[in-house]
Design an enzyme around this catalytic site. Structure first.
Site, PDB file in Angstrom:
ATOM      1  N   ASP A 297      -6.388  18.217 -15.955  1.00 43.26           N
ATOM      2  CA  ASP A 297      -6.721  16.855 -16.379  1.00 43.26           C
ATOM      3  C   ASP A 297      -6.256  16.709 -17.829  1.00 43.26           C
ATOM      4  OD1 ASP A 297      -7.969  14.542 -17.366  1.00 43.26           O
ATOM      5  OD2 ASP A 297      -9.739  14.791 -16.095  1.00 43.26           O
TER       6      ASP A 297
ATOM      7  N   ARG B 249       0.837  -1.215   0.000  1.00 42.25           N
ATOM      8  CA  ARG B 249       0.000   0.000   0.000  1.00 42.25           C
ATOM      9  C   ARG B 249       0.865   1.256   0.000  1.00 42.25           C
ATOM     10  NH1 ARG B 249      -2.023   1.676   4.498  1.00 42.25           N
ATOM     11  NH2 ARG B 249      -2.580  -0.346   5.371  1.00 42.25           N
TER      12      ARG B 249
ATOM     13  N   LYS C 201      -7.462   5.320 -19.892  1.00 38.64           N
ATOM     14  CA  LYS C 201      -7.792   5.697 -21.268  1.00 38.64           C
ATOM     15  C   LYS C 201      -6.569   5.466 -22.170  1.00 38.64           C
ATOM     16  CE  LYS C 201     -11.542   6.721 -19.112  1.00 38.64           C
ATOM     17  NZ  LYS C 201     -11.884   8.039 -18.632  1.00 38.64           N
TER      18      LYS C 201
ATOM     19  N   TYR D 199     -15.472  16.202 -16.955  1.00 35.72           N
ATOM     20  CA  TYR D 199     -15.802  14.804 -16.715  1.00 35.72           C
ATOM     21  C   TYR D 199     -16.905  14.699 -15.642  1.00 35.72           C
ATOM     22  CZ  TYR D 199     -15.288   9.899 -15.712  1.00 35.72           C
ATOM     23  OH  TYR D 199     -15.546   8.569 -15.545  1.00 35.72           O
TER      24      TYR D 199
END
Ligand SMILES: *Cc1c(COP(=O)(O)O)cnc(C)c1O
Length: 374
Positions: free
Chosen positions: A171, A47, A196, A99
């Site tokens: 972004d 983690r 993406k 988005y």
């Protein structure tokens, strides 16, 4: 080194133990340490970091020109880790076209943390400057934006943010660092949905933040990631790193295909509007030409006869698959208003296209037969 070379080699050192060229995937959740928890090879618990994620972070830093990068389980995990690391009471500006996940986060989750998000037209620097008046901690840009492909001037927004003591986060999912490098234009943080174009094959979810500086905000976001645990699994990091290797080559073909598709659609009588920054008629064309190497693989269109025509066209396409997401090898089409829930914000006649890597004449042929069927 140039971007194409970095994309192949960054984070790609041969494995020290075996000489393997394809990087090993370390699935270990825990790493041997000394009796007083001394780290041996720099790792302790997955983690808090693992070798495969580190390779991907190295590659993203090289591609974005960043000092540090963090990788996350999804793009939304990256966005929320960043925004929730702002001080309570912070005010941020977000684009009016952005988005959907960011819009929902801003409306439903950030207010409970004392963070106010105000939607502005980030394509208009004057409007952004006017909205900075009451104090602002961060301006969020998404350019080109989803789904209208609006273009915001990154250098202008960075200047306005810094005048007001604020940060600019960008972004960069649609453009990728192949086409646009926001940090070089003055942005402080770049965000990616690596789901993406980075992944590029519609088979791995992920997100990333690339930071211009290792500062207190970086430390807060890294700490939040380590504690709240929205970590990217090593296999996902490996797939995303593999995607980096072909990113420049894929983007070149996405751009070339999308440009031809946009030009074809702009000449069709049933199509009222083509939103593609590569077209001279696009309101953001000048800004896109300044800050982007090419116009990208995404576009949207509005049908003259509205919703029914849009749904009929989407239904008649054979090569373009009706599906959400973007940036994979296969071409996709989506009626955005239908996936936006109870209160859609996209125009009812709008279809978003993710132009893939098929032969462009086959893609145009598919659009031609579907338009003829309307
Ligand atoms: C998909 C996407 C996101 C969210 O990323 P996930 O990986 O789906 O969580 C954010 N911004 C843009 C522009 C996107 O396309």
């Amino acid at each position: 080194m140039r971007l194409e070379t970095l994309a192949i080699h960054a984070g790609g050192d041969a494995d020290a133990a075996t000489g393997a060229l394809s990087p090993p995937i370390h699935l270990a959740t825990t790493f041997r340490h000394g009796p007083a928890a001394e780290r041996i090879a720099g790792y302790e618990y997955q983690r808090e970091g693992d070798p495969t994620n580190d390779r991907l972070r190295t590659a993203i830093c090289a591609l974005e020109g960043a000092e540090k990068a963090l990788t996350f389980a999804s793009g939304m995990a990256a966005i929320s880790a960043l925004l929730e690391s702002l001080e309570p009471g912070a005010r941020i500006l977000i684009p009016r076209d952005c988005y959907t996940g960011l819009r929902v986060l801003a409306a439903e989750f950030l207010p409970a943390r004392g963070i106010e998000a105000v939607a502005v037209d980030t394509t208009d620097p004057g409007a952004v400057r006017a909205s900075c008046g009451a104090g602002v901690a961060m301006i969020w840009a998404e350019t080109p934006s989803n789904p209208l492909l609006e273009v915001s001037d990154i250098a202008a927004l960075a200047a306005i943010a810094h005048e007001h003591g604020a940060l600019l986060a960008c972004d960069n999912t649609f453009a990728t660092p192949v086409l646009q490098r926001p940090l070089a234009l003055g942005a402080d943080i770049v965000m990616h949905s690596t789901t993406k174009y980075f992944g590029g094959h519609s088979d791995v979810l992920g997100g990333a933040l690339a930071f211009a500086r290792t500062d207190a905000l970086f430390a807060r976001v890294a700490h939040r990631l380590h504690v709240t645990g929205a970590t990217l699994a090593p296999f996902s990091a490996w797939l995303t790193l593999r995607g980096c290797r072909s990113l420049p080559a894929r983007m070149a073909m996405h751009c070339a295909n999308a440009r031809r598709v946009a030009e074809f659609l702009a000449g069709q009588p049933q199509v009222e509007e083509v939103h593609y920054p590569g077209l001279a008629s696009h309101p953001g064309h000048a800004a896109a030409t300044r800050q982007m190497a090419d116009a990208g693989g995404m576009l949207s269109i509005e049908l003259r006869d509205g919703r029914d025509a849009a749904l009929a066209l989407a239904g008649a396409l054979r090569l373009f698959t009706n599906a959400t997401s973007l940036g994979g090898c296969e071409s996709l089409v989506e009626h955005r208003a239908s996936v936006e829930g109870d209160r859609p914000v996209s125009p009812p006649g709008l279809l978003r296209l993710s132009v893939g890597l098929e032969h462009v004449e086959d893609l145009i042929g598919d659009l031609r037969q579907a338009l003829a069927a309307l």
